[in-house]
Structure formats: C-alpha cells, structure tokens
Design a protein around this motif. Sequence first.
Motif, mmCIF file in Angstrom:
data_model
loop_
_atom_site.group_PDB
_atom_site.id
_atom_site.type_symbol
_atom_site.label_atom_id
_atom_site.label_comp_id
_atom_site.label_asym_id
_atom_site.label_seq_id
_atom_site.Cartn_x
_atom_site.Cartn_y
_atom_site.Cartn_z
ATOM 1 N N ARG A 91 0.772 -1.276 -0.058
ATOM 2 C CA ARG A 91 -0.130 0.154 -0.181
ATOM 3 C C ARG A 91 0.862 1.312 0.043
ATOM 4 O O ARG A 91 0.512 2.199 -0.661
ATOM 5 C CB ARG A 91 -1.040 0.143 1.222
ATOM 6 N N ALA A 92 1.980 1.313 0.961
ATOM 7 C CA ALA A 92 2.987 2.262 0.844
ATOM 8 C C ALA A 92 3.185 2.545 -0.489
ATOM 9 O O ALA A 92 3.698 3.847 -0.981
ATOM 10 C CB ALA A 92 3.922 2.193 1.554
ATOM 11 N N THR A 93 3.809 1.560 -1.203
ATOM 12 C CA THR A 93 4.429 1.834 -2.567
ATOM 13 C C THR A 93 3.420 2.193 -3.643
ATOM 14 O O THR A 93 3.652 3.409 -4.435
ATOM 15 C CB THR A 93 4.967 0.434 -3.234
ATOM 16 N N LEU A 94 2.201 1.853 -3.451
ATOM 17 C CA LEU A 94 1.094 2.469 -4.292
ATOM 18 C C LEU A 94 0.831 3.881 -4.075
ATOM 19 O O LEU A 94 0.627 4.697 -4.918
ATOM 20 C CB LEU A 94 -0.217 1.804 -4.228
ATOM 21 N N ALA A 95 0.720 4.282 -2.797
ATOM 22 C CA ALA A 95 0.528 5.485 -2.443
ATOM 23 C C ALA A 95 1.943 6.488 -3.019
ATOM 24 O O ALA A 95 1.566 7.575 -3.251
ATOM 25 C CB ALA A 95 0.492 5.668 -0.743
ATOM 26 N N PHE A 96 3.001 5.947 -2.944
ATOM 27 C CA PHE A 96 4.121 6.791 -3.377
ATOM 28 C C PHE A 96 3.900 7.017 -4.856
ATOM 29 O O PHE A 96 4.053 8.090 -5.352
ATOM 30 C CB PHE A 96 5.359 6.292 -3.144
ATOM 31 N N TYR A 97 3.605 5.845 -5.483
ATOM 32 C CA TYR A 97 3.416 6.159 -7.236
ATOM 33 C C TYR A 97 2.187 6.978 -7.481
ATOM 34 O O TYR A 97 1.898 7.766 -8.599
ATOM 35 C CB TYR A 97 3.315 4.802 -7.759
ATOM 36 N N GLY A 98 1.038 6.779 -6.810
ATOM 37 C CA GLY A 98 -0.102 7.639 -7.068
ATOM 38 C C GLY A 98 -0.715 7.300 -8.045
ATOM 39 O O GLY A 98 -0.728 5.990 -8.581
ATOM 40 N N GLY A 99 -1.426 8.221 -8.838
ATOM 41 C CA GLY A 99 -1.949 7.909 -10.212
ATOM 42 C C GLY A 99 -3.387 7.111 -9.810
ATOM 43 O O GLY A 99 -4.078 7.390 -9.053
ATOM 44 N N PRO A 100 -4.093 6.457 -11.126
ATOM 45 C CA PRO A 100 -5.106 5.970 -10.954
ATOM 46 C C PRO A 100 -5.613 5.200 -9.702
ATOM 47 O O PRO A 100 -6.800 4.853 -9.191
ATOM 48 C CB PRO A 100 -5.432 4.938 -12.158
ATOM 49 N N ASN A 101 -4.707 4.233 -9.439
ATOM 50 C CA ASN A 101 -4.779 3.274 -8.003
ATOM 51 C C ASN A 101 -4.170 4.032 -6.832
ATOM 52 O O ASN A 101 -3.753 3.295 -6.004
ATOM 53 C CB ASN A 101 -4.078 2.154 -8.592
ATOM 54 N N ASN A 102 -4.016 5.179 -6.575
ATOM 55 C CA ASN A 102 -3.769 5.980 -5.345
ATOM 56 C C ASN A 102 -4.585 5.759 -4.369
ATOM 57 O O ASN A 102 -5.870 5.921 -4.449
ATOM 58 C CB ASN A 102 -3.405 7.527 -5.495
ATOM 59 N N PRO A 103 -4.243 4.731 -3.232
ATOM 60 C CA PRO A 103 -5.056 4.454 -2.301
ATOM 61 C C PRO A 103 -5.551 5.787 -1.405
ATOM 62 O O PRO A 103 -6.393 5.750 -0.582
ATOM 63 C CB PRO A 103 -4.264 3.548 -1.415
ATOM 64 N N ASN A 104 -4.815 7.054 -1.653
ATOM 65 C CA ASN A 104 -5.075 8.267 -0.726
ATOM 66 C C ASN A 104 -5.572 9.263 -1.645
ATOM 67 O O ASN A 104 -5.400 10.523 -1.565
ATOM 68 C CB ASN A 104 -3.960 8.661 -0.266
ATOM 69 N N LYS A 105 -6.195 8.963 -2.913
ATOM 70 C CA LYS A 105 -6.739 9.937 -3.739
ATOM 71 C C LYS A 105 -7.729 10.935 -2.993
ATOM 72 O O LYS A 105 -8.300 10.718 -2.254
ATOM 73 C CB LYS A 105 -7.592 9.235 -4.682
#
Length: 376
Positions: free
Chosen positions: A314-328
């Motif tokens: 999840r932390a990596t997805l949040a760093f990348y952001g974009g369409p699948n950003n868990p903190n949109k």
Amino acid sequence: MSAIESTKRQRRPHGRTGGLLGTVPIAVAGSIAVTLNLLSPAHAAADAERERAPEKSDATGPQKTVGVDTIRGSFAQGAETASPADTDTAAAPATYRVQTGDTVSAIAARFGLSTAAVLALNGLSWKSLIFPGQVLALGGAPTPVSAPAPAPAPAPSATSYTVVRGDTISGIAARFGLRTAVVLSANGLSSSSIIYPGQRIAIPGVAAASVDTPRAVVAPAPVVTAPAPAPAPTVQPGQVVPLTDEMRANAALIVRIGEREGVPAQGIVVALAAAAQESGLRNVRYGDRDSLGLFQQRPSTGWGTPDEVLDPTRATLAFYGGPNNPNKGRTRGLLDIPNWSAMSVTQAAQAVQISAFPDAYAKWETSARAWLAQLG
C-alpha cells in the motif's frame, strides 16, 4: 546573645548541619535552617546547550525505555547558586564512524557541533536513519555559540533530577506530580527545547529532604520496540550499494508494483532512491515524529493509518499515486505531479516526500538504476 546569632556562629560551610543543628534529625534540621535563613534552596546547574523537549525519541533511531532513575538533590550555602556545569568536548575530526547506540545529536554534542550543521553537512534530514559503521563528515561544521544559561525560577524548596536516555519533560513532571509548564518555567526552558542525558533539571516545590526519604515511584510500562536494522553502508555519489536480503525483497516489490502500474523506468528509479534515503529500503516501525514504514509516510498528514503505512504494498502504491492511489484526494503520488518526468530524480522524489533536505536523494540514483537493472 540571641539563639539565632548563636546558631549562625556555629554553622560550618562543609556540612549540611552543624553545631546546634547537628543534634537533631537531618530532615528537621533542614526545615529549621531554611526557616532561619541559614540555608537557601539549591538550584540545579543549567545545561549550556538547550534545544527542543519533544515527546518522542531522537529522529535518528528508537529510544530505549529506562527504569526508575537516580534523583539528586543538594543544599546551596547562603545565597549562592550553582554555576553552569562545564562540558568537555573533543576536537571534531574530519569524519566519524557511527557506533551502536549513537544518534546525530549525541555525536554533534560530543564534538561541540550543532545537530543541524552535522545533518546539513551529510545531506541528512531529521527523519533520516544512521547505522553502525556509517561514516559521517564532521569537518567544516560550524561550532554553535552557547547562549548564557538562564537562571532557574526561584522556588521555596527544590531538588534536582538527572536526565537519562528516554526521558521527556512531561514524563519527569508527571513523576513528581507537577505540570509540564511548571518544570519548563523553573528551568528556563520552552516547549521547543531538547533535554539530554546527564542534564540536571530543577524540580520546584519538592523538598530536598525527600531525596533522603524517597517515595515509591511506579515504573512506566515497558515499551516494546522493533530491533534496530542491520548496519547499512555509507553511500557516495556514483557508488552502487549492495542489497541485503531485506533490501532486495523491498526493492523487488517496488519494481514489481511500478511495472504493474505502468510506471516508466525513470519513475521506478525515483521510488527506489526515495525508499533508500528514507528507510534504507527497510520497513521500519519508527521515524521522525509519526513517520513509519518503507517511505516514512506520516499518518498525521493523511498517508493512512499506522497499519496502512506499514504495509509495503500500500505504501508503494501511495508513493506512485495515479489511478490506483489509495489516498486519492489526500496525498499526491509521483504520477499525480505535473511534468514529473522532466524533473531530476532528486527533484521528483522531493516533490512527493517534501523533505527538509531535498538534495539527499541524488546520492542514491546510481544505486537505484543498478538495482532496477538487476531486478527489472
């Protein structure tokens, strides 16, 4: 001749009690002496170096819990007060190799340097980690000029407490049943000051006789902390740092998620450099203030709950952001930053991390590119 004059003539400068007072219990003698103005309360020596008094540990590593500490108290003679304690500092060498248990603030104090200067000289931030075996540059760091220590506020009676590792002003105040503001005021400290092991703190309103008759103190519950990570090598620009098993697993995760999300190779290099600078590619459970995990994300600034930021995926997805950003809508990842691909690696990492030392990521670029080539 009055009883008071007789008592004053019999007083000796080298003892707590003397003459007339020597025949009564020390606690009673102390009360009589203060009442007759034969003795005045002692004031704890103020440390020459004062900084913030935070509620947490040094940003460079976890604090250890220490048990009940030694309390020291003493009477001062007449109206004299204790002079500031002299601190011996060694001449600063050009470099210093980090030992187990070291912190940046302790190293700086040892050589008479400011913590901020040592951090800046080494491209570190307040939430950067240091490890045993790491070499820190000390040469050229400006020596701080110590401001005159303010005199502690007078109190009817006081004792002094010697700070040990892990102490906070609020914890010390609670131990003696005082408000934090009272202890800060008595020692000329502010809420932004830092206390150090060995520093003596004046405890206002606590009779010095209580040192001889200690009261029961309930030891705080032990704090369970994660073990310190294995030592990480010092990185220099152009150097490729070899991956440990733990670092390799986390680097492979960052590469795998980046490729799955369609992140260009340059973006994966940015993520690897950011994680290397922030945590040494380790999923650590501590950091500056409430920073946690692989990218040292802070729950208090919207990156997620502590459990969420400690989840490497999840932390990596949040760093990348974009369409699948868990903190949109709450935090911006790399793909959410306009024209990030036109930025340098350190500029792009800084745009996401917002570090106090924006150029610190640059030294990891060579390693990050080599890691991507190995794992991609």
